[in-house]
Design an enzyme around this catalytic site. Structure first.
Site, PDB file in Angstrom:
ATOM      1  N   ALA A 292       4.635   1.649   4.968  1.00  0.00           N
ATOM      2  CA  ALA A 292       5.389   0.541   4.879  1.00  0.00           C
ATOM      3  C   ALA A 292       6.743   0.761   5.169  1.00  0.00           C
ATOM      4  O   ALA A 292       7.326  -0.058   5.772  1.00  0.00           O
ATOM      5  CB  ALA A 292       5.249   0.041   3.444  1.00  0.00           C
TER       6      ALA A 292
ATOM      7  N   GLY B 230       0.795  -1.316  -0.110  1.00  0.00           N
ATOM      8  CA  GLY B 230       0.018  -0.141  -0.079  1.00  0.00           C
ATOM      9  C   GLY B 230       0.832   1.136  -0.152  1.00  0.00           C
ATOM     10  O   GLY B 230       1.811   1.037  -0.397  1.00  0.00           O
ATOM     11  N   CYS B 231       0.222   2.349   0.744  1.00  0.00           N
ATOM     12  CA  CYS B 231       1.133   3.431   0.673  1.00  0.00           C
ATOM     13  C   CYS B 231       2.633   3.334   1.380  1.00  0.00           C
ATOM     14  O   CYS B 231       2.781   2.712   2.466  1.00  0.00           O
ATOM     15  CB  CYS B 231       0.327   4.551   1.494  1.00  0.00           C
ATOM     16  SG  CYS B 231       1.421   6.396   1.769  1.00  0.00           S
ATOM     17  N   PHE B 232       3.620   3.769   0.464  1.00  0.00           N
ATOM     18  CA  PHE B 232       4.737   3.287   1.240  1.00  0.00           C
ATOM     19  C   PHE B 232       5.553   4.262   2.129  1.00  0.00           C
ATOM     20  O   PHE B 232       6.337   3.829   2.620  1.00  0.00           O
ATOM     21  CB  PHE B 232       5.898   3.614   0.005  1.00  0.00           C
ATOM     22  CG  PHE B 232       6.016   4.604  -1.061  1.00  0.00           C
ATOM     23  CD1 PHE B 232       5.563   5.765  -0.691  1.00  0.00           C
ATOM     24  CD2 PHE B 232       6.552   4.513  -2.260  1.00  0.00           C
ATOM     25  CE1 PHE B 232       5.444   7.178  -1.579  1.00  0.00           C
ATOM     26  CE2 PHE B 232       6.455   5.672  -3.127  1.00  0.00           C
ATOM     27  CZ  PHE B 232       6.089   6.732  -2.581  1.00  0.00           C
ATOM     28  N   TRP B 233       4.863   5.230   2.383  1.00  0.00           N
ATOM     29  CA  TRP B 233       5.022   5.810   3.922  1.00  0.00           C
ATOM     30  C   TRP B 233       5.007   5.122   5.080  1.00  0.00           C
ATOM     31  O   TRP B 233       6.059   5.046   5.880  1.00  0.00           O
ATOM     32  CB  TRP B 233       4.145   7.075   4.037  1.00  0.00           C
ATOM     33  CG  TRP B 233       4.176   8.360   2.815  1.00  0.00           C
ATOM     34  CD1 TRP B 233       5.403   8.420   1.965  1.00  0.00           C
ATOM     35  CD2 TRP B 233       3.379   9.111   2.738  1.00  0.00           C
ATOM     36  NE1 TRP B 233       5.105   9.322   1.236  1.00  0.00           N
ATOM     37  CE2 TRP B 233       3.789  10.055   1.720  1.00  0.00           C
ATOM     38  CE3 TRP B 233       2.306   9.573   3.407  1.00  0.00           C
ATOM     39  CZ2 TRP B 233       3.300  11.041   1.219  1.00  0.00           C
ATOM     40  CZ3 TRP B 233       1.511  10.891   2.876  1.00  0.00           C
ATOM     41  CH2 TRP B 233       2.080  11.401   1.731  1.00  0.00           C
TER      42      TRP B 233
END
Length: 336
Positions: A44, A39-42
């Site tokens: 992750a 999902g959103c890499f922030w």
């Protein structure tokens, strides 16, 4: 004298250089990387950085057929949804580099499985689109085999908890580009920034690797301590800014007779049942007799939308017995 010193220094550097190169190569030999989409890499990036033995996590884009930039990817996803392009979009990913002397690929993948919901297809919580798909992009056959093995083990654990089939794409890495600088370490630079990851709350079956993982869930609520007739439960996630906003807008001013409780667990209260798995936080679920009867998914600060849902529940014929409780809560909370 000066020339003699320079000569000695040069000779010393020439002698030491091979040893320094060998030492650097030896350190690199212990490093391995894998590309993961959650999902959103922030979020992750933050979750995977916390795993023991991980030495670096970089946000990036992988396995797409277009130019790899944040704005291009968002624009292309809109074209795909309109049916104007059939080119494959990039996946938002993190490149996880770990020290094989301190951890293993299996341990890293256990962290991957536990820290997001791999059953949601082209979405992760509030983030919807093929660019947010769950994915493991591998460098070699050994990585692929480990990915498949851990997937199959975790699938059984998910099925036991009534979750659906894993939709994670497992494929060889075809291309990768690091994301823009402002995306790197985003939540370190912006502690109150958005993190859409919550996980399923399902623990990977016991193994030496899983015991090395930090806890990724909390205990579920005890249904015996809640109102068995009617109960609202708010399902939240750590560092979820929308959960924090819902608390500030709604929960901190709650005065209704209808009981409301919050939990970081993705599981229903012990002995109670959800109609389906959660896909976003916060999700507010109305339970009656221990069974879900309705839910409100996601909150973005629109209090009117929440209260419209809240009011709609007391309009159900079978909910006439709780209308008074809900109306009282609606009236009192609207004062804030």
């Amino acid at each position: 004298m000066k020339n003699r010193c320079n000569t000695l220094l040069t000779l010393t550097l020439l002698i030491l250089a091979p040893f320094q190169i060998a030492q650097a190569n030896s350190q690199q030999d212990h490093l391995e990387s894998i590309i993961l989409g959650m999902g959103c890499f922030w979020g992750a990036e933050k979750r995977m950085s916390a795993l023991p033995g991980v030495v670096d996590v970089e946000s990036g884009y992988a396995n797409g057929e277009i130019e790899a930039s944040y704005r291009k990817i968002l624009s292309h996803e809109s074209l795909r949804k309109l049916g104007l392009s059939d080119k494959r979009n990039h996946t938002e990913v993190v490149k996880v580099t770990f020290d094989t002397n301190r951890t293993s690929l299996e341990a890293v993948l256990i962290g991957f499985w536990q820290n997001h919901d791999p059953t949601q297809g082209d979405r992760q919580g509030n983030d919807v689109g093929s660019n947010y798909r769950s994915a493991i992009y591998t460098h070699n056959d050994d990585q692929t085999a480990t990915a498949v093995k851990t997937r199959d083990i975790y699938q059984q654990a998910l099925l036991a908890k009534k979750f659906g089939r894993i939709t994670t794409e497992i494929a060889p890495l075809t291309n990768y580009s690091a994301a823009e600088t402002y995306h790197q370490d985003y939540l370190v630079k912006n502690p109150n920034g958005y993190c859409g990851l919550g996980g399923t709350g399902v623990i990977y079956p016991d193994s030496q690797e899983s015991r090395l993982q930090p806890p990724s869930t909390t205990a579920m609520l005890d249904g015996a301590k809640l109102d068995p007739q009617q109960q609202l439960v708010v399902f939240e996630a750590e560092e979820c800014i929308f959960c924090q906003q819902f608390k500030a807008d709604i929960l901190d001013h709650w005065q209704a007779e209808l009981e409301i409780a919050s939990t970081l667990s993705r599981q229903p209260p012990a002995g109670w049942k959800l109609q389906k798995s959660l896909i976003a936080t916060p999700t507010i679920v109305l339970f009656e007799q221990g069974n879900e009867v309705s839910r409100f998914t996601g909150y973005n600060g629109n209090m009117n939308r929440f209260w419209q849902w809240f009011d709609s529940q007391r309009m159900r014929p079978e909910a006439s017995h709780i209308a008074g409780k809900m109306e009282a809560g609606r009236a009192k909370n609207s004062l804030f």
